[in-house]
Design an enzyme around this catalytic site. Structure first.
Site, short mmCIF file in Angstrom:
data_model
loop_
_atom_site.label_atom_id
_atom_site.label_comp_id
_atom_site.label_asym_id
_atom_site.label_seq_id
_atom_site.Cartn_x
_atom_site.Cartn_y
_atom_site.Cartn_z
N ASP A 189 4.60 39.96 7.79
CA ASP A 189 4.79 40.90 8.89
C ASP A 189 6.11 41.64 8.77
O ASP A 189 6.66 42.12 9.74
CB ASP A 189 4.71 40.15 10.22
CG ASP A 189 5.76 39.04 10.30
OD1 ASP A 189 6.37 38.75 9.23
OD2 ASP A 189 5.96 38.47 11.36
N GLU A 190 6.63 41.68 7.54
CA GLU A 190 7.92 42.38 7.31
C GLU A 190 7.68 43.78 6.78
O GLU A 190 6.89 43.97 5.85
CB GLU A 190 8.73 41.64 6.24
CG GLU A 190 9.48 40.43 6.75
CD GLU A 190 10.26 39.78 5.62
OE1 GLU A 190 11.15 40.45 5.05
OE2 GLU A 190 9.92 38.64 5.26
#
Lengths: 411, 180
Positions: free
Chosen positions: A327-328
């Site tokens: 989720d970066e």
């Protein structure tokens, strides 16, 4: 082992040489045959001429011998001595005494053409007996003049030589015509092959040829080229696909970490040389794991795709948004970008992310991002310093996990 | 016979024209002999002419008649050697008939007798030879010329063409005065 230094002959040279030799041989054989058969015929006629002259002389000179009249003998043979091909006429009586002798050509040199011709055709004088009252009273000796035959030989040789010169010219012309019809089309095919090999010019095609075999070769070659071109195009698109896949994230379509690192390095280099500024932003989804756990992986994927779309929407055309993994996300604000550009992007993202995200199940969630930024050159002069600065800022801004998920509605 | 004469004349003319082209001065066929041998030289000339002469009727032995006072006729019997055929020689009186002769050798005769004798030969197959007619105007076919150590002969073409014996035109080449 070593090849001779002389270059290989061209097709034209080889053909021209073969032509030249064949025609030269043919002309030589023909000329020689004509010359020899002509010589044989001329020789027969010359000998007949001599025999006829001798017989005529023996007939007219008979009374002169009977009356022992040298002057009359001379006058009898005078008209015959002027005949072409007669060199000398002599009248000899029974006692072997020469009554008259007329000659208008000295014997030729033995090694001249005329001398050789005389040796070949008239080695001995033609002798005709002089008859009187049924007995022989003397004889006429006629020596042949080989001048005419020598002239024939000379003309024949000169003619053959002239024919050979003409042959050489004709061979040259033939070679030129061959060049037009054979060698030029082959040359065109060779040129196309070379262009394809050297420049990968797969779109080139060999022209039609005026000769069936070469034309077939040309069209086969073109068909081969078309196939190669198709393979080349396939290969190129496949390469493009593979290269895209290697540098982009399959789920969101954004550049991946590899591509982002390359872009960052390139941007840093450009900014350093231009003395310009740019910014790096790191964004982390807050409580993404909880969404995955609660709504499933399909929902997590949908959230990531929509987040990526919104990140992209909040940037200018020259800027880059990338998914680093999980989720970066990261963003690169192209030069010139300073703290105010960072602030503008932060505001735009906040506004965009405020809208709820629709899940495949029909439910909606609202996602928030934690963003850390670093501006070159103020926050760091190299990649490591910038990344570190942005990371620190992001970690500092990370909220507590409990406050991160807000369920809006559940159907 | 008339056409044969014309042919002969044409050939004779042609040969004389041919010869006049080749410039040498007109000389006679010369039979050279040692002094005292005139008769032998004459016999050879007569024999040679006979060998080139054709009579209208063929006879086995040619009859040679000598008339008048002949100085060089002593050895005419030897003419058969050169002529290649048999010849019988006989002497006839001046003015006598020549009916039995194929060849008439005429020596010195009084002019009226000679004229009469020659006139009598006209139209007959007789070869006439004059021993002493240097200008060859009297109407004999052959005129001998014997002078010093040489003997020659001349042909009278008018007489030859009037007669019925045929002399080979090649003899013209050898005859004296042929180009004149």
């Amino acid at each position: 082992m070593s090849r001779p230094a002389r270059p290989l002959p061209t097709l034209r040279e080889a053909l021209s040489r073969v032509h030249f030799r064949v025609t030269l041989f043919a002309v030589g054989i023909t000329g020689l045959t004509v010359l020899l058969s002509g010589l044989a015929a001329v020789g027969v006629y010359a000998r007949q001429n001599l025999a006829l002259s001798a017989q005529t002389a023996s007939y007219t000179v008979a009374p002169a011998i009977v009356f022992d009249d040298a002057e009359a003998a001379r006058q009898s043979i005078a008209p015959l001595a002027d005949v072409d091909g007669v060199a000398e006429i002599a009248v000899v009586d029974r006692a072997g005494r020469t009554l008259a002798r007329l000659s208008h050509a000295a014997p030729p040199h033995r090694l001249s053409i005329a001398g050789v011709a005389e040796w070949l055709f008239f080695p001995h004088p033609t002798v005709a007996p002089v008859n009187h009252n049924g007995g022989v009273i003397g004889e006429v000796r006629v020596r042949g003049d080989a001048g005419i035959i020598a002239g024939y030989i000379g003309m024949g040789l000169a003619g053959t030589l002239a024919c050979m010169v003409l042959t050489a010219l004709a061979a040259g012309l033939l070679a030129a015509r061959l060049r037009q019809s054979v060698i030029a089309p082959l040359g065109a095919i060779a040129a196309v092959a070379h262009a394809v090999r050297a420049d990968r010019a797969f779109d080139r095609r060999a022209p039609d040829a005026p000769i069936r075999e070469i034309d077939a070769l040309s069209s086969d070659f073109n068909a081969l080229l078309a196939e190669l071109e198709r393979w080349q195009l396939n290969l190129r698109s496949e390469n493009a696909t593979l290269s895209h896949q290697a540098t982009h994230d399959a789920l969101t379509g954004l550049p991946n970490r590899i591509r982002f690192d390359e872009s960052l390095a390139a941007m840093l280099e450009r900014a350093a040389s231009d003395g310009a500024s740019f910014a790096v932003l790191y964004a982390d989804c807050n409580a993404f794991k909880a969404i995955n756990d609660q709504y499933g992986h399909a929902a997590g994927d949908a959230v990531l795709v929509e987040t990526a779309r919104r990140l992209r929407a909040g940037l200018r055309a020259g800027d880059i948004a990338a998914r680093l993994g999980g989720d970066e996300f990261a963003m690169l604000l192209a030069t010139p970008s300073g703290p105010e550009a960072v602030a503008r992007v932060r505001d735009a993202l906040r506004a965009l992310m405020a809208m709820p995200i629709a899940l495949p199940s029909g439910e909606e969630v609202t996602m928030t991002l934690t963003v850390g930024a670093a501006v070159y050159p103020d926050d760091g002069a190299d990649v490591a310093a910038l990344v570190h600065h942005a990371d620190i800022e992001m970690l500092a801004a990370k909220p507590t996990p409990s406050a991160t998920i807000q369920k809006i509605r559940r159907q | 016979m008339e056409s044969g004469t014309i042919v002969f004349a044409v050939i004779a003319l042609a040969i004389s024209t041919l010869n006049s082209d080749t410039a040498p001065p007109p000389t006679a066929a010369e039979i050279n002999f040692a002094p005292g041998n005139e008769a032998r030289a004459v016999a050879r000339i007569v024999g040679g002419i006979i060998s080139y002469t054709r009579w209208p009727t063929q006879v086995a032995t040619l009859r040679l008649c000598v008339t008048g006072t002949a100085r060089h006729a002593a050895q005419l019997g030897d003419a058969s050697t050169t002529a290649g055929r048999a010849i019988s020689v006989q002497t006839i009186d001046a003015g006598a008939a020549t009916t039995g002769c194929d060849i008439l050798y005429i020596g010195k005769l009084p002019a009226p007798v000679r004229e009469q004798t020659i006139r009598a030969l006209r139209g007959r197959g007789v070869l006439s030879i004059a021993e002493s007619d240097p200008r060859c105007r009297d109407g004999t076919m052959v005129c001998l010329r014997v002078a010093g150590s040489s003997a020659t002969f001349q042909l009278n073409l008018d007489a030859v063409s009037r007669g019925t014996v045929r002399i080979d035109p090649r003899v013209l080449l050898v005859a004296a005065g042929r180009a004149s």
